[in-house]
Write a protein that holds these residues in place. Structure first.
Motif, PDB file in Angstrom:
ATOM      1  N   LEU A   1       0.838  -1.199   0.000  1.00 27.16           N
ATOM      2  CA  LEU A   1       0.000   0.000   0.000  1.00 27.16           C
ATOM      3  C   LEU A   1       0.872   1.247   0.000  1.00 27.16           C
ATOM      4  CD1 LEU A   1      -2.958  -0.635   2.464  1.00 27.16           C
ATOM      5  CD2 LEU A   1      -3.130  -0.021   0.071  1.00 27.16           C
TER       6      LEU A   1
ATOM      7  N   LYS B   1     -10.155   2.826   0.648  1.00 27.20           N
ATOM      8  CA  LYS B   1      -8.918   2.778  -0.155  1.00 27.20           C
ATOM      9  C   LYS B   1      -8.486   1.333  -0.421  1.00 27.20           C
ATOM     10  CE  LYS B   1      -6.182   3.658   3.951  1.00 27.20           C
ATOM     11  NZ  LYS B   1      -5.282   4.519   4.650  1.00 27.20           N
ATOM     12  N   TYR B   2      -8.910   0.406   0.462  1.00 29.97           N
ATOM     13  CA  TYR B   2      -8.561  -1.015   0.243  1.00 29.97           C
ATOM     14  C   TYR B   2      -9.336  -1.550  -0.967  1.00 29.97           C
ATOM     15  CZ  TYR B   2      -7.661   0.304   5.011  1.00 29.97           C
ATOM     16  OH  TYR B   2      -7.288   1.014   6.098  1.00 29.97           O
TER      17      TYR B   2
ATOM     18  N   GLU C   1     -10.414   0.206  -3.411  1.00 26.85           N
ATOM     19  CA  GLU C   1      -9.865   0.847  -4.602  1.00 26.85           C
ATOM     20  C   GLU C   1      -8.553   0.173  -5.015  1.00 26.85           C
ATOM     21  OE1 GLU C   1      -9.934   5.088  -4.113  1.00 26.85           O
ATOM     22  OE2 GLU C   1      -8.579   5.273  -5.844  1.00 26.85           O
ATOM     23  N   TYR C   2      -7.760  -0.156  -4.004  1.00 25.07           N
ATOM     24  CA  TYR C   2      -6.475  -0.809  -4.285  1.00 25.07           C
ATOM     25  C   TYR C   2      -6.696  -2.154  -4.982  1.00 25.07           C
ATOM     26  CZ  TYR C   2      -1.755  -2.554  -3.595  1.00 25.07           C
ATOM     27  OH  TYR C   2      -0.497  -3.047  -3.812  1.00 25.07           O
TER      28      TYR C   2
ATOM     29  N   HIS D   1      -5.551  -3.023  -8.855  1.00 25.15           N
ATOM     30  CA  HIS D   1      -4.541  -4.063  -9.065  1.00 25.15           C
ATOM     31  C   HIS D   1      -5.144  -5.364  -9.584  1.00 25.15           C
ATOM     32  CE1 HIS D   1      -2.288  -1.182  -6.706  1.00 25.15           C
ATOM     33  NE2 HIS D   1      -1.195  -1.766  -7.163  1.00 25.15           N
TER      34      HIS D   1
ATOM     35  N   LEU E   1      -4.829  -6.389   3.369  1.00 26.14           N
ATOM     36  CA  LEU E   1      -4.350  -5.028   3.094  1.00 26.14           C
ATOM     37  C   LEU E   1      -4.377  -4.173   4.362  1.00 26.14           C
ATOM     38  CD1 LEU E   1      -5.934  -4.331  -0.422  1.00 26.14           C
ATOM     39  CD2 LEU E   1      -3.510  -4.714   0.105  1.00 26.14           C
TER      40      LEU E   1
ATOM     41  N   GLU F   1      -1.149  -2.447   6.069  1.00 26.15           N
ATOM     42  CA  GLU F   1      -1.111  -1.028   6.429  1.00 26.15           C
ATOM     43  C   GLU F   1      -0.617  -0.861   7.873  1.00 26.15           C
ATOM     44  OE1 GLU F   1      -4.197   2.404   5.628  1.00 26.15           O
ATOM     45  OE2 GLU F   1      -4.950   1.081   7.206  1.00 26.15           O
TER      46      GLU F   1
END
Ligand code: BGC
Length: 517
Positions: free
Chosen positions: A19, A321-322, A324-325, A329, A353, A357
């Motif tokens: 991340l 954001k996880y 989105e990540y 990917h 994730l 983090e």
């Protein structure tokens, strides 16, 4: 009868992700191939500083905010969902495509006969021999073949070749004589359950719109998968005729209704997510030109795992954001947005994730070698189920899980934190899952009378509390009336459902009803 089972070769996954750059505590040691042994203890390890209780408490507050979805937000998402479903029925090529499945009306429950079903899902390939006995009764003999990561990415035709080969092996094993010769007294119809979005214009055709669930086989999207499969059947001289091509949700809808007639909707909460329901043909404007009778019904494969894809407007407030990540990917960025937040393929990755983090921030696994946990998709969603259901006070299953699979020591405080985190991620998935069902209920006006929702998939059947959380969310959306929408473990849609649909199709064609579709 013997069955053949081929196991996964454990093919390597894609490269490592981070991340935010290099992580503390990670080492450069080479991967072990042997299984580590482990011990458990209740006291802290003197050498490695473990996460402090106060810090974890604060972090838990942070993640609780991140992953909690309020009743009000559920209602807003549901309202938007209804509009999206309607749009999909009106016009072709919408994000949620609401695909006509060419399965007309409910089964009578009296469908009988011997059928084969081939089920290409997200994780396994299954071949089933289904004997329908009428009155909602059936018998199934099946073989399962685990798909490897390589098979999900190889040339599309090769994947269908594998399907045909497995089917052939099954037929020889179950219907062959001592020499392996297959003599069928009468032709057995085959129903193919192909659980990806397909544009159909007849029950035995289906153009793949796009791969989902991590599949990426080239030269398949945009092509008629039925034709590709037939080519493979010919190549291996498989003495079988494929009569119907269906989605797993459509199969689940029909199989569930076969045994429980109040079923109106079917959902899959497994590697992927989706739903099907029965629609009045008059309410599907986009197929008006076919001239089918308005007052009859046809099953719709919603493909609502694609809800909020591309624009990400309807779930912007709850998308993290996880999420989105994971999306960016994946092999299909911006697609299957809803599915990526709730389906079994992704929940373990979300959990992983968050852990990464925390490692990055220096609050977890300090001084320990974290390379195993840094491997994308190394944290299976089944681990979340295990963590949530650990019956021991010291959470010893969790201890074992971390030492055995990741070579990591944990304290009881950390393990309790993990349990809360799993609960947050699992609950969010179940609550969001309710929005799609609620939208269909609103759209079809099922709330007053209530209805049964046949549900299947590993999350639904194996994740502790998933169904209860989903039911609670339905009450959050509808109030007390939400209790009338009852999900239950569905029958095997991809096997039994496929066979019933093959039987329904045969009867329809024999009767000359809409014989062209
Ligand atoms: C697919 C659907 C399928 C669902 C559940 C999704 O990824 O697009 O066709 O029904 O997974 O298997």
């Amino acid at each position: 009868m013997s069955t053949t089972v081929v196991k996964s070769d454990g093919a390597p996954r894609r490269g490592s992700i981070s991340l935010s750059g290099k992580r503390r505590g990670s080492g450069t040691e080479k991967m072990d191939t042997h299984i580590a042994s482990w011990h458990t203890r209740t006291h802290l390890h003197e050498d490695n500083p473990h996460a402090r209780e106060e810090d974890l408490k604060k972090l838990l507050e942070r993640y609780t905010k991140t992953f909690t979805i309020t009743p009000q937000r559920l209602k807003m998402i549901t309202d938007n969902f209804v509009g999206v479903l309607e749009k999909g029925l009106e016009e072709p090529e919408q994000t949620v495509p609401m695909l006509p499945a060419y399965v007309f009306g409910w089964p009578t429950g009296e469908e009988v006969g011997s059928y084969l079903a081939l089920d290409l899902g997200g994780t396994n390939l299954r071949v089933c021999h289904v004997v329908l006995k009428g009155k909602g009764k059936f018998e199934v003999t099946q073989s399962k073949f685990r798909l490897t990561e390589e098979q999900k990415q190889q040339e599309g035709q090769l994947l269908f070749d594998f399907c045909a080969e497995c089917l052939n092996t099954f037929i020889i094993d179950h219907f062959g004589d001592a020499n392996g010769d297959v003599i069928l007294e009468e032709e057995i119809a085959l129903g193919f359950t192909f659980s990806y979005p397909m544009q159909q214009d007849a029950i035995d055709h289906g153009k793949l719109i796009r791969w989902t669930k991590g599949f990426g086989n080239p030269n398949t999207e945009g092509r008629d998968c039925a034709a590709m499969f037939r080519q493979s059947l010919e190549k291996f001289k498989v003495p079988i005729k494929m009569t119907s091509l269906i989605n797993d949700t459509t199969g689940t809808l029909i199989a569930s209704n076969y045994v429980r007639q109040d079923t109106r909707i079917a959902c899959i909460f497994g590697t992927g997510c989706n739903a099907a329901y029965m629609e009045h043909i008059g309410n599907i404007p986009k197929i008006k030109s076919l001239g089918l009778p308005d007052d009859e019904d046809m099953a719709i494969n919603c493909e609502y795992g694609a809800f909020d894809s591309f624009t990400h407007e309807h779930m912007a407030e709850v998308r993290t954001k996880y999420d989105e990540y994971i999306d960016l990917h994946s092999n299909k960025p911006h697609e299957q947005t809803y599915e990526k937040m709730i389906a079994g393929l992704y929940l373990g990755e979300i959990f992983r994730l968050v852990m990464c983090e925390m490692v990055d921030e220096g609050s977890l696994f300090l001084g320990q070698n974290t390379y195993k946990i840094e491997k994308p998709y190394s944290f299976d969603t089944a681990f979340l189920s295990l963590i949530e259901s650990d019956p021991t006070e010291e959470l010893l299953t969790v201890t074992g899980l971390f030492t055995h699979f990741f070579g990591l020591d944990t304290t009881i405080v950390e393990r309790k934190f993990f349990r809360e985190l799993a609960k947050l991620i699992g609950t969010r998935a179940a609550r969001l899952s309710s929005c799609g069902i609620a939208a269909l209920v609103i759209k079809m006006g099922y709330l007053e009378e209530g209805c049964g929702v046949g549900a299947d998939g590993s999350l639904y059947s194996k994740y502790p509390g998933f169904a209860d959380r989903l039911h609670q969310a339905l009450v959050d959306i509808f109030g007390e009336k939400g209790k009338k929408i009852v999900t239950y473990q569905a029958e095997d849609g991809s096997g039994v459902g496929s066979a019933i649909i093959a039987a329904m199709t045969k009867a329809r064609k024999e009767a000359g009803k809409y014989a062209h579709v």
